[in-house]
Design a protein around this motif. Structure first.
Motif, PDB file in Angstrom:
ATOM      1  N   TYR A  24       0.805  -1.210   0.000  1.00  0.00           N
ATOM      2  CA  TYR A  24       0.000   0.000   0.000  1.00  0.00           C
ATOM      3  C   TYR A  24       0.840   1.263   0.000  1.00  0.00           C
ATOM      4  O   TYR A  24       0.334   2.359   0.180  1.00  0.00           O
ATOM      5  CB  TYR A  24      -0.940   0.014   1.207  1.00  0.00           C
ATOM      6  N   PHE A  61      13.365   1.883   2.557  1.00  0.00           N
ATOM      7  CA  PHE A  61      12.210   2.424   3.281  1.00  0.00           C
ATOM      8  C   PHE A  61      10.900   2.008   2.646  1.00  0.00           C
ATOM      9  O   PHE A  61      10.837   1.633   1.483  1.00  0.00           O
ATOM     10  CB  PHE A  61      12.263   3.968   3.288  1.00  0.00           C
ATOM     11  N   TYR A  63       8.200   4.229   3.855  1.00  0.00           N
ATOM     12  CA  TYR A  63       7.391   5.307   4.420  1.00  0.00           C
ATOM     13  C   TYR A  63       8.182   6.606   4.348  1.00  0.00           C
ATOM     14  O   TYR A  63       9.346   6.626   4.702  1.00  0.00           O
ATOM     15  CB  TYR A  63       7.086   4.961   5.881  1.00  0.00           C
ATOM     16  N   ASN A  64       7.551   7.656   3.891  1.00  0.00           N
ATOM     17  CA  ASN A  64       8.238   8.953   3.822  1.00  0.00           C
ATOM     18  C   ASN A  64       9.615   8.826   3.185  1.00  0.00           C
ATOM     19  O   ASN A  64      10.625   9.210   3.762  1.00  0.00           O
ATOM     20  CB  ASN A  64       8.412   9.561   5.222  1.00  0.00           C
ATOM     21  N   SER A  66      11.144  10.260   0.898  1.00  0.00           N
ATOM     22  CA  SER A  66      11.955  11.348   0.369  1.00  0.00           C
ATOM     23  C   SER A  66      12.637  12.166   1.456  1.00  0.00           C
ATOM     24  O   SER A  66      13.250  13.178   1.164  1.00  0.00           O
ATOM     25  CB  SER A  66      11.090  12.260  -0.500  1.00  0.00           C
ATOM     26  N   LEU A  67      12.557  11.727   2.712  1.00  0.00           N
ATOM     27  CA  LEU A  67      13.250  12.463   3.773  1.00  0.00           C
ATOM     28  C   LEU A  67      14.709  12.028   3.821  1.00  0.00           C
ATOM     29  O   LEU A  67      15.003  10.836   3.810  1.00  0.00           O
ATOM     30  CB  LEU A  67      12.560  12.221   5.125  1.00  0.00           C
ATOM     31  N   THR A  68      15.612  13.005   3.915  1.00  0.00           N
ATOM     32  CA  THR A  68      17.030  12.710   3.672  1.00  0.00           C
ATOM     33  C   THR A  68      17.871  12.181   4.832  1.00  0.00           C
ATOM     34  O   THR A  68      18.813  11.433   4.575  1.00  0.00           O
ATOM     35  CB  THR A  68      17.754  13.959   3.118  1.00  0.00           C
ATOM     36  N   PRO A  69      17.612  12.553   6.090  1.00  0.00           N
ATOM     37  CA  PRO A  69      18.605  12.144   7.094  1.00  0.00           C
ATOM     38  C   PRO A  69      18.804  10.639   7.213  1.00  0.00           C
ATOM     39  O   PRO A  69      19.938  10.157   7.232  1.00  0.00           O
ATOM     40  CB  PRO A  69      18.062  12.722   8.408  1.00  0.00           C
ATOM     41  N   MET A  70      17.702   9.875   7.255  1.00  0.00           N
ATOM     42  CA  MET A  70      17.861   8.430   7.413  1.00  0.00           C
ATOM     43  C   MET A  70      18.395   7.799   6.138  1.00  0.00           C
ATOM     44  O   MET A  70      19.025   6.729   6.177  1.00  0.00           O
ATOM     45  CB  MET A  70      16.534   7.781   7.834  1.00  0.00           C
ATOM     46  N   GLU A  97       3.729   4.038  -5.388  1.00  0.00           N
ATOM     47  CA  GLU A  97       2.639   3.676  -4.483  1.00  0.00           C
ATOM     48  C   GLU A  97       1.424   3.133  -5.215  1.00  0.00           C
ATOM     49  O   GLU A  97       0.770   2.200  -4.751  1.00  0.00           O
ATOM     50  CB  GLU A  97       2.238   4.925  -3.688  1.00  0.00           C
ATOM     51  N   VAL A 107      10.666  12.131  -7.022  1.00  0.00           N
ATOM     52  CA  VAL A 107      11.354  11.647  -5.817  1.00  0.00           C
ATOM     53  C   VAL A 107      12.343  10.548  -6.182  1.00  0.00           C
ATOM     54  O   VAL A 107      13.505  10.546  -5.750  1.00  0.00           O
ATOM     55  CB  VAL A 107      10.324  11.124  -4.792  1.00  0.00           C
TER      56      VAL A 107
END
Lengths: 135, 285
Positions: A24, A61, A63-64, A66-70, A97, A107
């Motif tokens: 999903y 990942f 989930y989320n 496009s967030l860079t720190p992780m 998705e 992204v």
């Protein structure tokens, strides 16, 4: 010059397992290939057809994404893991998705650029979501 | 091979927690309705509804199940909004978007305090790839139903997917107001700030990562976040020796906490060694 990408069964199975576990949401990950000693000779081989054997995939990942720190932490961990096993990062895989969307989104392209800028020959794989219905 | 109480309790648990294990729900639901209908009593209507939604997830193979559930429920509860929702979901599956939207709009007009059709409209726009419309619809919904934290999370995701990080921050702020002790929301806020970048955002992200780690010391991502943000802050711009030293101390603390965590997990020694090397790299040493 063309580059052929060969995906091992292991890498293929891991990518599909990742997709199926989180149907999903979008998922992504990194592709690994064997690090050869003659990698420094890339310059000399630029005009020949090349083949990249993807031997493994590392899921990132679901989930989320496009967030860079992780992403930075994960890439550092994967580089360390790979270099200790004579492997190197060779590309990026991404599954969108929505089941009717197999396009290269903004992204995916951005993350792929970031990952591939440190590879000699990087590739990006997009999972064809429509074909998943046949599973 | 499960007993009747086990089946009933499992179905109840899945209903309560909104678990989406559709294959299992269909298997147990069909079995319960076929063999334990009298045991279920009035609970069977909730099971029919649960089975219908799960069967839609497994269509086209389970369309007969869907139709049977809707028929049974419609007979028992004529002109029910919840039954209309199931018909709307079926239209969505069949990609009859206009029919579904018409149904949901008329439900909203009839009963504006029923939240479900608003959210289905958002889902339809998402399925059609109309993200701006989905965002707009979700914003309208949240103007009225501002305590729905799942919807704030959904809106956060939509904004992050569109790289609208400032708007995503606003959504997480709403979540933090409603759930100030949820370490994941603090971590999410910090992740977005860190993604935005810049000295002020990094300083803020460091604080939120620290808060997340304080709320849950097993949140390793928060610890990595502390390490990354404090290491970067120690090395950018003109800062006094004291500030630099404070950042470095914080980074070193985060490294120690991460190493302790991995050791406590009793992982292989090689993992500890690799982790130490990763931590060195992330500390920008």
């Amino acid at each position: 010059m063309t580059t052929e990408v060969q995906l091992s069964l292991r890498a293929y199975a891991k990518i599909l397992s990742h997709v199926v576990q989180y149907p999903y949401t979008a998922v992504n990950g990194v592709l690994l290939t064997v690090a050869n000693d003659d990698d420094d000779d890339v310059e000399g081989n630029k005009d020949e057809d090349r083949r990249v054997d993807i031997v493994d995939a590392v899921p990132l990942f679901h989930y989320n994404i496009s967030l860079t720190p992780m992403l930075t932490v994960a890439l550092t961990q994967i580089e360390e893991y790979a270099s200790n096993r004579s492997l190197k990062i060779a590309g990026y895989y991404h599954a969108n998705e929505y089941c009717n969307d197999s396009e290269v989104g903004f992204v995916a392209a951005r993350i792929a650029d970031k990952i591939v800028e440190n590879c000699d020959e990087g590739c990006m794989l997009i999972v064809n979501n429509e074909l998943l219905n046949h599973l | 091979n499960k007993t009747w109480p086990e089946i009933r309790d499992k179905l109840r648990e899945w209903r309560k927690d909104h678990v989406r294990c559709s294959e299992k729900i269909v298997e147990l639901g069909e079995y319960a309705l076929a063999h334990y209908s009298s045991h279920l009593g009035n609970e069977k209507w909730a099971v029919y509804e649960q089975l219908c939604v799960a069967a839609l997830d497994l269509c086209p193979g389970k369309m007969k199940v869907v139709n049977r559930c809707i028929q049974k429920l419609a007979e028992q509860f004529p002109s029910s909004l919840r039954v209309s929702m199931l018909e709307g979901l079926k239209s969505e599956y069949l990609k009859k978007w206009d029919d579904a939207l018409e149904m949901y709009n008329s439900m909203i007009e009839y009963e504006p305090t029923f939240p479900a059709p608003y959210k289905r409209k958002v889902s339809i726009y998402k399925a059609q790839g109309k993200i701006p419309e989905a965002v707009s619809e979700l914003n309208t919904y949240l103007d009225t139903f501002s305590c729905d934290h799942e919807s704030w999370l959904e809106l956060t995701d939509l904004y992050i997917g569109q790289q609208c990080y400032k708007q995503a921050l606003f959504c997480v702020e709403e979540l933090l107001l409603q759930h100030p002790h949820n370490h994941l929301f603090h971590q999410r806020y910090a992740d977005i700030l860190h993604t935005l970048g810049g000295k002020e955002n990094l300083e803020a992200s460091c604080k939120y990562y620290c808060k997340a780690a304080e709320l849950n010391s097993s949140n390793v991502r928060a610890l990595y976040g502390v390490l990354m943000s404090s290491s970067t802050l120690a090395s950018i711009g003109k800062i006094s020796a004291k500030v630099k030293s404070d950042h470095q101390t914080l980074a070193a603390w985060a490294c120690d906490m991460i190493e302790e965590y991995y050791k406590a997990q009793r992982v292989d020694k090689s993992v500890i060694v690799e982790t130490a090397s990763v931590l060195d790299k992330l500390s920008l040493k």
